[in-house]
Design an enzyme around this catalytic site. Structure first.
Site, PDB file in Angstrom:
ATOM      1  N   VAL A 279     -21.116  -9.820 -31.747  1.00 58.03           N
ATOM      2  CA  VAL A 279     -20.525  -9.726 -33.089  1.00 58.03           C
ATOM      3  C   VAL A 279     -21.499 -10.230 -34.140  1.00 58.03           C
ATOM      4  CG1 VAL A 279     -18.703 -10.627 -34.588  1.00 58.03           C
ATOM      5  CG2 VAL A 279     -18.143  -9.834 -32.284  1.00 58.03           C
ATOM      6  N   ALA A 280     -22.281 -11.274 -33.784  1.00 52.31           N
ATOM      7  CA  ALA A 280     -23.238 -11.838 -34.739  1.00 52.31           C
ATOM      8  C   ALA A 280     -24.316 -10.828 -35.118  1.00 52.31           C
ATOM      9  CB  ALA A 280     -23.873 -13.092 -34.150  1.00 52.31           C
ATOM     10  N   ASP A 326     -26.638  25.150 -67.629  1.00 51.09           N
ATOM     11  CA  ASP A 326     -26.585  26.124 -68.715  1.00 51.09           C
ATOM     12  C   ASP A 326     -26.201  25.367 -69.976  1.00 51.09           C
ATOM     13  OD1 ASP A 326     -26.143  28.204 -70.438  1.00 51.09           O
ATOM     14  OD2 ASP A 326     -24.178  28.693 -69.619  1.00 51.09           O
TER      15      ASP A 326
END
Length: 444
Positions: A279-280, A326
């Site tokens: 997780v780190a 345009d």
């Protein structure tokens, strides 16, 4: 019947659609639009708010965080799981509100991006929104106009349309009002003009024979309702980063779990260590930080009157190096005004801006003209206005100011003549048009 309109004579088309050269009445047009619906292409169902919210969780990094949070809950690490879930939720809320707000604005803009159409109703020329056209409407077309529906031409003067959007033909196609007496492909129906094309030169009148999803363009839209989603450069980098992080997290987590377990730790402790390191590796706050940064960019764009539907579009716009546009109606107002006249070797100034018929004509000393001078100039302005097909309209529910119905340059001539007081309300009736030779580069 709509598909075979090119095989019918003008009289047969008018009979079938119960219309005439005076056009439909407003009452009949309202009845038909209630029956057939608006003249719009509609290929996608509107996304529900729930689906819009759930789509915020499709990001790979977000999915990794959710998996990590669930595993943290499984091993009892509630604090880490709570932090990750809060981050994911904040990220989803930011993305959802940005997309929802943009969706609401874009829905309101639908009416603004509709092209206006010139029609004859109750025997008078009017300008209506394209979505309000119905089958049987008598439409006026001139150079530069977008074709607002599928139209059977009943009158044409040097009329050519650019049909490449439907047929792939690069050159303008000449159109006429004669019957096509055989089965013909789209490109060979010379008496038809189709939605999605535009007028290259000349002008014409025609009867609307198909609207909305019944048009040829509508049939194509039905086939292409499935849209391909293209990732922005930032999203592609995110996917690449997330895949690499996921691989690293899994490898490191598995190795640490194996080492810990071999060192005599319990399965739960080894799993906790492996998951914690895995997780780190994942930058937990990164999705939220990116969403906040893009949201700030979206806010700055909104302050400049630019609407961004998806946050990723902010980054894509930031990567843009060239914008092709345009100028008419985009960088300018598409509004013309006669500011001066040259008559009998003298210059005259005309005051007033836009199509509002208020102003004066002044000589070189800045004095207003005498009636005799106005009567002399009237000869030139009568010639100009009688050669014009445009009209000007007063402010109404759909227009905040005076507006042009038809070519802006021709409408400016009508305004100038009206300011001078030389424009007769019955000018067109008093001087009926016998034939028209439209101006183009070849005739010039």
């Amino acid at each position: 019947m709509e598909n075979k309109a090119y095989n019918l004579t003008i009289a047969q088309v008018m009979e079938h659609f119960e219309t005439s050269k005076q056009g439909l009445s407003d009452q009949e047009a309202n009845s038909r639009i209630n029956e057939d619906g608006p003249n719009e292409l509609d290929t996608k169902e509107e996304k529900s708010r729930l689906k819009m919210f759930l789509e915020q969780f499709k990001d790979v990094l977000v999915i990794i965080l959710l998996v990590a949070a669930l595993m943290s809950l499984f091993i009892g690490n509630f604090s880490d799981a709570s932090i990750m879930l809060i981050i994911v939720l904040i990220n989803a809320v930011i993305g959802f509100f940005q997309e929802f707000k943009a969706e609401q604005i874009l829905n309101k803009l639908k009416d603004l991006v509709q092209s206006p159409a010139k029609v004859i109703r109750d025997n008078s020329q009017k300008e209506i929104m394209q979505r309000d056209l119905v089958k049987g409407d008598l439409v006026l077309l001139e150079e530069g106009d977008k074709i607002p529906a599928d139209i059977r031409i009943i009158q044409a003067y040097n009329f050519k349309t650019n049909d490449f959007a439907l047929t792939g033909e690069s050159m303008p196609q000449e159109k006429q009002n004669k019957v096509v007496n055989k089965e013909a492909s789209l490109g060979d129906r010379d008496n038809m003009a189709y939605l999605g094309t535009n007028v290259a030169s000349g002008n014409a009148r025609g009867i609307v024979v198909a609207t909305g999803m019944e048009t040829e363009l509508g049939k194509i839209a039905n086939l292409t309702a499935e849209e391909d989603t293209t990732l922005s450069p930032l999203q592609r980098e995110f996917v690449k980063l997330a895949n690499q992080l996921a691989l690293v997290a899994i490898v490191v987590g598995v190795i640490l779990f194996g080492v810990s377990y071999n060192q005599g730790f319990s399965i739960l402790t080894a799993l906790t260590l492996g998951l914690g390191v895995a997780v780190a590796v994942v930058p937990q706050a990164l999705p939220a930080q990116v969403s906040v940064a893009l949201s700030q960019g979206s806010k700055r764009l909104a302050e400049k009157k630019a609407v961004v539907k998806k946050l990723s579009s902010v980054e894509t716009l930031g990567s843009t190096t060239i914008i092709c546009t345009d100028k008419t109606g985009t960088l300018t107002k598409n509004e013309m005004t006669v500011r001066s006249l040259w008559f009998n070797n003298e210059f005259y100034e005309i005051t007033g801006i836009g199509y509002k018929p208020e102003g004066s004509i002044l000589d070189k000393e800045g004095q207003e003209l005498t009636q005799k001078q106005i009567d002399e100039i009237e000869v030139m302005l009568d010639a100009a206005t009688m050669a014009s097909n445009a009209e000007i309209g007063a402010p109404d529910d759909e227009h905040n100011s005076w507006y042009a119905i038809g070519d802006p340059t021709e409408a400016a001539l009508i305004t100038a003549s009206t300011k001078l007081g030389t424009r007769s309300p019955k000018e067109d009736e008093e001087n009926p048009e016998l034939h028209e030779f439209p101006f183009d580069s070849f005739r010039k």
